[in-house]
Design a protein around this motif. Structure first.
Motif, PDB file in Angstrom:
ATOM      1  N   TYR A 120      33.947  45.422  44.331  1.00  9.90           N
ATOM      2  CA  TYR A 120      33.301  45.887  42.830  1.00  9.90           C
ATOM      3  C   TYR A 120      32.281  46.441  43.202  1.00  9.90           C
ATOM      4  N   TYR A 159      38.141  36.038  28.777  1.00  9.56           N
ATOM      5  CA  TYR A 159      37.154  35.668  29.472  1.00  9.56           C
ATOM      6  C   TYR A 159      35.984  36.126  29.498  1.00  9.56           C
ATOM      7  N   TYR A 195      26.064  34.898  33.734  1.00 10.60           N
ATOM      8  CA  TYR A 195      24.763  34.907  35.868  1.00 10.60           C
ATOM      9  C   TYR A 195      24.160  34.847  35.434  1.00 10.60           C
ATOM     10  N   GLY A 253      40.906  37.544  43.255  1.00 15.61           N
ATOM     11  CA  GLY A 253      42.304  37.516  42.555  1.00 15.61           C
ATOM     12  C   GLY A 253      41.478  37.284  41.400  1.00 15.61           C
ATOM     13  N   ALA A 254      40.166  35.708  40.817  1.00  9.65           N
ATOM     14  CA  ALA A 254      40.413  35.292  40.091  1.00  9.65           C
ATOM     15  C   ALA A 254      39.183  36.212  38.907  1.00  9.65           C
ATOM     16  N   ASN A 255      38.677  36.127  37.542  1.00  8.34           N
ATOM     17  CA  ASN A 255      37.663  36.452  37.277  1.00  8.34           C
ATOM     18  C   ASN A 255      36.750  36.345  37.866  1.00  8.34           C
ATOM     19  N   VAL A 256      35.806  35.445  38.964  1.00  7.27           N
ATOM     20  CA  VAL A 256      35.069  35.044  38.663  1.00  7.27           C
ATOM     21  C   VAL A 256      34.441  36.153  40.193  1.00  7.27           C
ATOM     22  N   LEU A 257      33.121  36.880  40.098  1.00  8.17           N
ATOM     23  CA  LEU A 257      32.891  37.698  41.124  1.00  8.17           C
ATOM     24  C   LEU A 257      31.554  37.481  41.671  1.00  8.17           C
ATOM     25  N   THR A 258      31.409  37.459  42.977  1.00 10.20           N
ATOM     26  CA  THR A 258      30.454  36.745  43.627  1.00 10.20           C
ATOM     27  C   THR A 258      29.348  38.008  44.338  1.00 10.20           C
ATOM     28  N   SER A 268      36.589  49.837  41.691  1.00  8.39           N
ATOM     29  CA  SER A 268      36.338  48.315  42.014  1.00  8.39           C
ATOM     30  C   SER A 268      37.531  48.807  43.002  1.00  8.39           C
ATOM     31  N   ALA A 309      42.140  43.222  38.579  1.00 12.60           N
ATOM     32  CA  ALA A 309      40.810  43.669  38.816  1.00 12.60           C
ATOM     33  C   ALA A 309      40.104  44.980  37.872  1.00 12.60           C
ATOM     34  N   LEU A 333      31.733  34.610  30.844  1.00 11.19           N
ATOM     35  CA  LEU A 333      31.705  34.463  32.357  1.00 11.19           C
ATOM     36  C   LEU A 333      29.615  34.668  31.978  1.00 11.19           C
ATOM     37  N   THR A 344      39.029  41.782  46.081  1.00  9.42           N
ATOM     38  CA  THR A 344      38.763  42.918  45.755  1.00  9.42           C
ATOM     39  C   THR A 344      37.122  42.937  45.758  1.00  9.42           C
ATOM     40  N   TYR A 352      40.959  46.862  45.413  1.00  6.18           N
ATOM     41  CA  TYR A 352      42.090  45.868  45.496  1.00  6.18           C
ATOM     42  C   TYR A 352      42.858  46.231  46.848  1.00  6.18           C
ATOM     43  N   SER A 390      40.993  50.686  42.435  1.00  6.82           N
ATOM     44  CA  SER A 390      42.006  49.860  41.374  1.00  6.82           C
ATOM     45  C   SER A 390      41.484  49.822  39.962  1.00  6.82           C
ATOM     46  N   ASP A 391      39.730  50.408  39.873  1.00 10.02           N
ATOM     47  CA  ASP A 391      39.499  50.470  38.380  1.00 10.02           C
ATOM     48  C   ASP A 391      38.309  51.075  38.485  1.00 10.02           C
TER      49      ASP A 391
END
Lengths: 113, 111
Positions: free
Chosen positions: B33, A32, A36, B96-101, B48, A98, A34, B31, B50, B55-56
């Motif tokens: 990060y 995946y 930014y 839970g998706a791959n897109v981080l804000t 990170s 995660a 992305l 989640t 969760y 979680s990581d």
């Protein structure tokens, strides 16, 4: 070892023309990807993404192309606008969930009037 | 729409001091990060969480610790600060998706 590489630290493009930002990766587990965009004094803002099951994703003026065999992706912006001037980060993840994203070093895009 | 809130935006500390950064994720994001971006560097993943559990773990020094609280906000604690810790620290959240804000970042300067 840089797993996500953006070899162009900066790119200058004339307003109205196409901007092409490139990104290479080495980790074949990445599935995946992305892009930014980051303005000074702000956090990175999500722009567009692509899953490894696709080779193209388009959103308005932005299109991301993925070439899995070459482990290469690119972001096309057309037409380029002055507000597109920013640092663009390519990022990748493996397996979703995660895990954190792995970022490239960024390309500073400068749109010239 | 509410974004990721980070505080403080700027922090100046001396060597060997301790600093705490706070992050308030987007509501209903599960989640969080933490990333560190040094001058001229790409953002490096630190850690990170969760659902309030780690979680990581990335390249987070042993001098740093973090946790996520019951209200989902997270804190990054940095002790025995070194000059090399001077950086922009970003918090991001996702659902839970791959897109981080991402938040706007906290700039730490160690003198």
């Amino acid at each position: 070892d840089q797993q996500v590489k953006q070899n162009s630290p900066s790119l200058s493009v004339q307003e109205g023309r196409i901007s092409i930002l490139n990104c290479d990766y080495t980790n074949s587990m990445f599935d995946y990807f992305l892009w930014y965009k980051k303005y000074p004094a702000e956090g990175p803002t999500f722009l567009i993404s692509i899953s490894s099951i696709k080779d193209k994703n388009e959103d308005g003026r932005f299109t991301v192309f993925l070439n899995k065999s070459a482990k290469h992706l690119s972001l096309h912006i057309v037409p380029s606008q002055p507000g597109d001037s920013a640092v663009y980060f390519c990022a990748a993840s493996a397996g979703g969930g995660a895990d954190g994203l792995t970022f490239g070093k960024g390309t500073h895009l400068i749109i010239q009037p | 729409a509410a974004g990721v809130i980070q505080s403080p935006r700027h922090l100046i500390k001396e060597k060997r001091e301790t600093a705490t950064l706070k992050c308030y994720p987007i509501p209903r994001h599960d989640t969080v990060y933490w990333y560190q971006q040094g001058p001229g560097q790409d953002p490096q993943f630190l850690i990170s969480f969760y659902e309030k559990m780690q979680s990581d773990k990335g390249s987070i020094p042993d001098r740093f610790s973090a946790q996520q609280f019951s209200d989902y906000h997270s804190e990054l604690n940095m002790s025995s600060l070194e000059l090399g810790d001077s950086a922009l620290y970003f918090c991001a959240s996702s659902s839970g998706a791959n897109v981080l804000t991402f938040g706007a970042g906290s700039r730490l300067t160690v003198l």
